[in-house]
Design an enzyme around this catalytic site. Structure first.
Site, short mmCIF file in Angstrom:
data_model
loop_
_atom_site.label_atom_id
_atom_site.label_comp_id
_atom_site.label_asym_id
_atom_site.label_seq_id
_atom_site.Cartn_x
_atom_site.Cartn_y
_atom_site.Cartn_z
N ARG A 107 44.44 49.99 41.10
CA ARG A 107 43.64 49.54 40.03
C ARG A 107 42.14 49.14 40.35
NH1 ARG A 107 46.32 44.52 36.46
NH2 ARG A 107 46.12 43.44 38.47
N SER A 164 43.81 38.64 39.37
CA SER A 164 44.09 38.14 40.65
C SER A 164 44.98 38.80 41.48
CB SER A 164 44.58 36.53 40.28
OG SER A 164 45.64 36.67 39.33
N ASN A 165 45.80 39.85 40.96
CA ASN A 165 46.50 40.50 41.63
C ASN A 165 45.88 41.85 41.96
OD1 ASN A 165 48.49 42.19 42.41
ND2 ASN A 165 49.79 42.22 40.68
N GLU A 218 49.65 39.79 27.73
CA GLU A 218 48.65 38.93 27.45
C GLU A 218 47.31 39.46 27.73
OE1 GLU A 218 50.33 38.41 30.35
OE2 GLU A 218 48.61 38.01 31.64
N LYS A 219 47.18 40.55 28.63
CA LYS A 219 45.91 41.18 28.77
C LYS A 219 45.10 41.89 27.67
CE LYS A 219 46.42 42.25 33.94
NZ LYS A 219 47.84 41.51 33.92
N TYR A 264 55.38 39.24 24.04
CA TYR A 264 54.60 38.18 24.75
C TYR A 264 53.72 37.36 23.59
CZ TYR A 264 55.65 40.42 28.79
OH TYR A 264 56.31 41.33 30.16
N GLU A 291 59.41 40.06 32.90
CA GLU A 291 58.26 41.03 33.69
C GLU A 291 58.90 42.48 33.71
OE1 GLU A 291 55.71 40.72 35.54
OE2 GLU A 291 55.67 38.66 35.01
N VAL A 336 39.28 40.78 34.61
CA VAL A 336 39.67 39.65 35.28
C VAL A 336 41.10 40.00 35.86
CG1 VAL A 336 40.01 37.26 34.92
CG2 VAL A 336 38.76 38.39 33.39
C1 LIG Z 1 44.60 42.75 49.60
O1 LIG Z 1 44.78 43.40 50.69
C2 LIG Z 1 43.42 43.49 51.51
C3 LIG Z 1 43.48 44.45 52.64
O2 LIG Z 1 44.74 44.64 53.16
C4 LIG Z 1 43.25 41.90 51.91
O3 LIG Z 1 42.24 41.75 52.88
C5 LIG Z 1 43.41 41.05 50.82
O4 LIG Z 1 43.55 39.86 51.34
C6 LIG Z 1 44.52 41.39 49.90
N1 LIG Z 1 44.20 40.65 48.62
C7 LIG Z 1 45.30 39.72 47.91
C8 LIG Z 1 44.69 39.10 46.86
O5 LIG Z 1 46.32 40.07 48.42
#
Ligand SMILES: *[C@@H]1O[C@H](CO)[C@@H](O)[C@H](O)[C@H]1NC(C)=O
Ligand SMILES: *[C@@H]1O[C@H](CO)[C@@H](O)[C@H](O)[C@H]1NC(C)=O
Ligand SMILES: *[C@@H]1O[C@H](CO)[C@@H](O)[C@H](O)[C@H]1NC(C)=O
Ligand SMILES: *[C@@H]1O[C@H](CO)[C@@H](O)[C@H](O)[C@H]1NC(C)=O
Ligand SMILES: *[C@@H]1O[C@H](CO)[C@@H](O)[C@H](O)[C@H]1NC(C)=O
Ligand SMILES: *[C@@H]1O[C@H](CO)[C@@H](O)[C@H](O)[C@H]1NC(C)=O
Length: 523
Positions: free
Chosen positions: A324, A315-316, A379-380, A289, A255, A313
């Site tokens: 971002r 998830s973070n 990997e992105k 990587y 990381e 894509v």
């Molecule tokens: C990101 O932050 C928003 C607002 O604080 C929250 O509603 C949401 O669930 C969060 N998303 C993730 C994937 O943590």
């Protein structure tokens, strides 16, 4: 099967406009000509007919010229318009996109001359071959070095070297055990089943290698080599104090340093690690990587035809060093971007082969790293873009790093554009100019994207070879310190690791968009 998607905005707009004006005039001329022929059927007939045909031809030419001019004018307005909104976007069809025939691929990927792999790309490939081949080539050399009586090492100076030498001199496998402990925190411990000492062997020694993944101080105090995974946040003071004399330490991180500075030895401990394993190319072991395997050249690369423009894509969503998600949302008002994952609106399970093929239907992939750290190219870019067959639009590490570490002419870096308008114009240009777009796949003739020996990520998989590679590296460093200079070059680990991408050095603007993280506090 319809291929050219209707998101090709410029091509769909002008058609109706054009069919009204000149088309009308064209019909009138024919009509007049026909009436004239009917009333005066005499010697002038031939001449008349020629005039009609000539006139018609002239009109066709003029009509064509008019079409070209209109297209040109529209392309001008296109780039002058502030941010043309996305129209005609093709939503993801939930059906199998598996290529059925050769027609599903572009006919030919252009060849670019002077396409050269950088020394770093070649070096990464070489390291990976070295690890994977586990070759016998230097085994006899190492054995010979080890059985040199005059170069004996004290146990307290270097436990590993002492044991290897001792075993080589006695030429016996009995009583020689080298213990390697991988220290990591809970999340890493949960991912492994190896909570006991496992056994393996390396070709250059008769010693038995015992490895364990754990967190136990008792294990720590009987290990010859300790591999520290990043984010291991034990009290470093007590670890340094209880470190056995001659015990070798290895730093290991997949990381970027931005995730948790509390996890490394504080400044006052200097650099306690004898070698490093990370994505940084100056690490002692840097397999990347992913890497480009130049032994697998593809003379006639195939790229799936594209139906859609751009995807993202992720998830973070929140835990990034820059805004971002907001950035992508802003881009979405100007370009058709499909978003997948927790931060997006569409669903595409990572595990499914079809999902990857679906990604290959997009022309561009927003490969935006969560942190802006040097050489942090994941990997992105490598898998999610290059291997899948879509052009990555990158942001994260500086452009020069991408140029050094990835295949030539394989990406578009956002640092190249001063404004969003410039960026959009360039995307539109590539969208309309197939040749220019496909040039981004020309590098495929130079090699094949392969997963790097990402070291000890999966603690149950293929650890024999990589462990032997680590031991060999430690051994060579012990014998010839000048061959691995990372520790000497960075006398204070903290300054190296956390100095390279501090939070206060992250860029706050991309093109003309503000990307500072907004605090989510509702007042
Ligand atoms: C990101 O932050 C928003 C607002 O604080 C929250 O509603 C949401 O669930 C969060 N998303 C993730 C994937 O943590
Ligand atoms: C696609 O289809 C499958 C089954 O046919 C279904 O389970 C899945 O939810 C669908 N996905 C989307 C995004 O509609
Ligand atoms: C070590 O022992 C093996 C057999 O156990 C033998 O084949 C080899 O020649 C010996 N090597 C040395 C350096 O004595
Ligand atoms: C170390 O990690 C544990 C568990 O993740 C956490 O509770 C603790 O606060 C961390 N300690 C430090 C000094 O960061
Ligand atoms: C390993 O690192 C420690 C701490 O800096 C140092 O004292 C020791 O001499 C090093 N050993 C080798 C073989 O480089
Ligand atoms: C780790 O490796 C083992 C053995 O090769 C494999 O069965 C397992 O699925 C792997 N786990 C992960 C998370 O990749």
């Amino acid at each position: 099967m319809q291929r050219q998607g209707s998101y090709l905005i410029a091509q769909t707009v002008p058609v109706n406009v054009l069919s009204i004006g000149p088309g009308f005039m064209f019909h009138s001329v024919i009509l007049e000509g026909t009436m004239y022929m009917n009333t005066t059927m005499n010697v002038k007939t031939l001449w008349t007919r020629m005039t009609i045909v000539g006139g018609a031809l002239l009109m066709i030419v003029l009509f064509k010229a008019y079409v070209e001019l209109r297209l040109y004018l529209i392309s001008l307005t296109y780039s002058e318009n502030k941010y043309v909104a996305a129209v005609g976007r093709v939503p993801y069809r939930n059906e199998t996109v598996r290529p059925q025939s050769i027609d599903d691929y572009y006919e030919y990927i252009p060849e670019l001359e002077d396409l050269k792999l950088s020394p770093d790309v070649l070096k990464t490939a070489a390291v990976n071959w070295d690890i994977k081949s586990d070759s016998d080539a230097d085994t006899s050399w190492i054995r010979k070095m080890l059985s040199n009586k005059r170069a004996r090492t004290m146990f307290e100076a270097n436990r590993l070297l002492y044991k290897l030498q001792d075993s080589a001199l006695r030429n016996s496998s009995t009583d020689c055990v080298i213990k390697i402990l991988q220290m990591c925190r809970e999340s890493c411990l949960q991912r492994t089943s190896k909570h006991f000492w496992t056994r393996s062997k390396c070709k250059f020694s008769n010693c038995r290698i015992e490895m364990k993944v754990g967190n136990d101080l008792a294990d720590f105090q009987q290990s010859d080599v300790v591999i520290f995974h990043i984010a291991y946040n034990r009290t470093w003071a007590s670890l340094v104090k209880t470190r056995l004399p001659g015990q070798l330490w290895v730093f290991h991180s997949k990381e970027a340093p931005i995730h948790g500075p509390q996890a490394s030895p504080p400044r006052e401990f200097g650099n306690p690690f004898n070698i490093s394993i990370s994505y940084m190319s100056e690490s002692d072991i840097a397999p990347g990587y992913y890497y480009l395997d130049t032994e697998q050249k593809d003379k006639d690369p195939k790229v799936l035809r594209k139906e859609k423009l751009m995807l993202w894509v992720a998830s973070n969503c929140n835990d990034t060093s820059w805004a971002r998600r907001d950035f992508v949302q802003e881009l979405q008002t100007y370009l058709p971007i499909d978003t997948y994952g927790l931060c997006g609106h569409l669903d595409c399970p990572r595990s499914e082969k079809e999902c990857w093929e679906m990604r290959g239907q997009y022309k561009f992939h927003l490969a935006l790293e969560n942190s802006q750290c040097p050489e942090y190219i994941t990997e992105k870019l490598w898998f999610n873009s290059l291997a899948v067959g879509t052009v990555p639009i990158v942001f994260g590490a500086p452009k020069a790093d991408y140029e050094r570490l990835t295949p030539p002419h394989s990406f578009i870096h956002l640092d190249d554009f001063k404004t969003v308008q410039e960026f959009i114009d360039y995307i539109h240009l590539l969208d309309r100019d197939q040749q220019k777009y496909l040039e981004y796949f020309s590098w495929r003739r130079l090699g094949h994207v392969m997963k790097g020996s990402t070291m000890l990520t999966n603690h149950t998989a293929d650890n024999g070879k990589i462990l032997c590679f680590i031991i060999r590296t430690l051994l060579i460093k012990s014998l010839f310190p000048e061959m691995y200079q990372w520790q000497a070059r960075h006398p204070v680990f903290y300054d190296w690791w956390y100095g390279m991408c501090r939070e206060d050095t992250q860029k706050t603007r991309i093109m003309d968009i503000d990307v500072t993280m907004k605090t989510d506090i509702a007042v």
